[in-house]
Enzyme design. Sequence first.
Site, PDB file in Angstrom:
ATOM      1  N   SER A  97     -22.864 -84.259 -20.291  1.00  0.00           N
ATOM      2  CA  SER A  97     -23.238 -82.921 -20.756  1.00  0.00           C
ATOM      3  C   SER A  97     -22.265 -81.892 -20.202  1.00  0.00           C
ATOM      4  O   SER A  97     -21.829 -81.988 -19.055  1.00  0.00           O
ATOM      5  CB  SER A  97     -24.666 -82.577 -20.299  1.00  0.00           C
ATOM      6  OG  SER A  97     -25.040 -81.306 -20.766  1.00  0.00           O
ATOM      7  N   GLU A  98     -21.938 -80.895 -21.034  1.00  0.00           N
ATOM      8  CA  GLU A  98     -20.941 -79.900 -20.640  1.00  0.00           C
ATOM      9  C   GLU A  98     -21.324 -79.111 -19.394  1.00  0.00           C
ATOM     10  O   GLU A  98     -20.456 -78.583 -18.697  1.00  0.00           O
ATOM     11  CB  GLU A  98     -20.682 -78.887 -21.779  1.00  0.00           C
ATOM     12  CG  GLU A  98     -20.171 -79.474 -23.060  1.00  0.00           C
ATOM     13  CD  GLU A  98     -21.278 -79.671 -24.069  1.00  0.00           C
ATOM     14  OE1 GLU A  98     -21.260 -78.982 -25.103  1.00  0.00           O
ATOM     15  OE2 GLU A  98     -22.169 -80.513 -23.807  1.00  0.00           O
ATOM     16  N   ASN A  99     -22.627 -78.982 -19.133  1.00  0.00           N
ATOM     17  CA  ASN A  99     -23.039 -78.184 -17.976  1.00  0.00           C
ATOM     18  C   ASN A  99     -22.952 -78.946 -16.661  1.00  0.00           C
ATOM     19  O   ASN A  99     -23.296 -78.414 -15.607  1.00  0.00           O
ATOM     20  CB  ASN A  99     -24.448 -77.609 -18.177  1.00  0.00           C
ATOM     21  CG  ASN A  99     -25.495 -78.691 -18.342  1.00  0.00           C
ATOM     22  OD1 ASN A  99     -25.243 -79.732 -18.918  1.00  0.00           O
ATOM     23  ND2 ASN A  99     -26.682 -78.435 -17.828  1.00  0.00           N
TER      24      ASN A  99
END
Length: 213
Positions: A45-47
């Site tokens: 996930s990008e976060n």
Amino acid sequence: MNIRERIARRAEKEVQDGFFVNLGIGMPTLVANYISDNKQVVLQSENGLLGIGPYPTKENVDPDLINAGKETVTAIDGASYFSSAESFAMIRGGHINLAILGAMEVAENGDLANWMIPGKMIKGMGGAMDLVHGAQKVVIIMEHVNRKGQPKILKQCSLPLTGKKVVNRIITDRAVIDVTDQGLKLVEVMEGYTVEDIQNSTEPELIIADDLK
């Protein structure tokens, strides 16, 4: 089986054992629920989470553990957490084998529009711009037509683009279509539809695969 589940189950077949995969916001996150136990897959996930598990049940919801779409998720054994800067370094460095994303429009040359409808409030493009250029393969999952029954697979996108010539495969509730240098190739027709149905709901002319499933 509803349409979203049907699409997500078919999209799971694109995930190979050993892959690092990024699932976009919305329908793509459902794919995590159907990944086969026979496959070892790491979801990113990008976060800043590597090792996303399936959607949490009510009993194991952790409000502090979210994906890039701010949905609560679970983490598999061995998961790791890091800054979004490191996360995007993974994406931009070509370390993500597969990105499964949603879309509002896809053009016959692989152009993608999936982040903005003019006149609607939107926070920004998010990580999609990086994913479509950094991931080794980009698969789009979406319904074949919009709410008005109009094609979402077009000769040319009318909405602002996320990326040009970035889509490899399109999976809808009606068909699986590959983006090739010669044009869009119909490789699978979903149960309940015919080749004629797919062409009538797709703006560009389709090439029919010799081994059509």
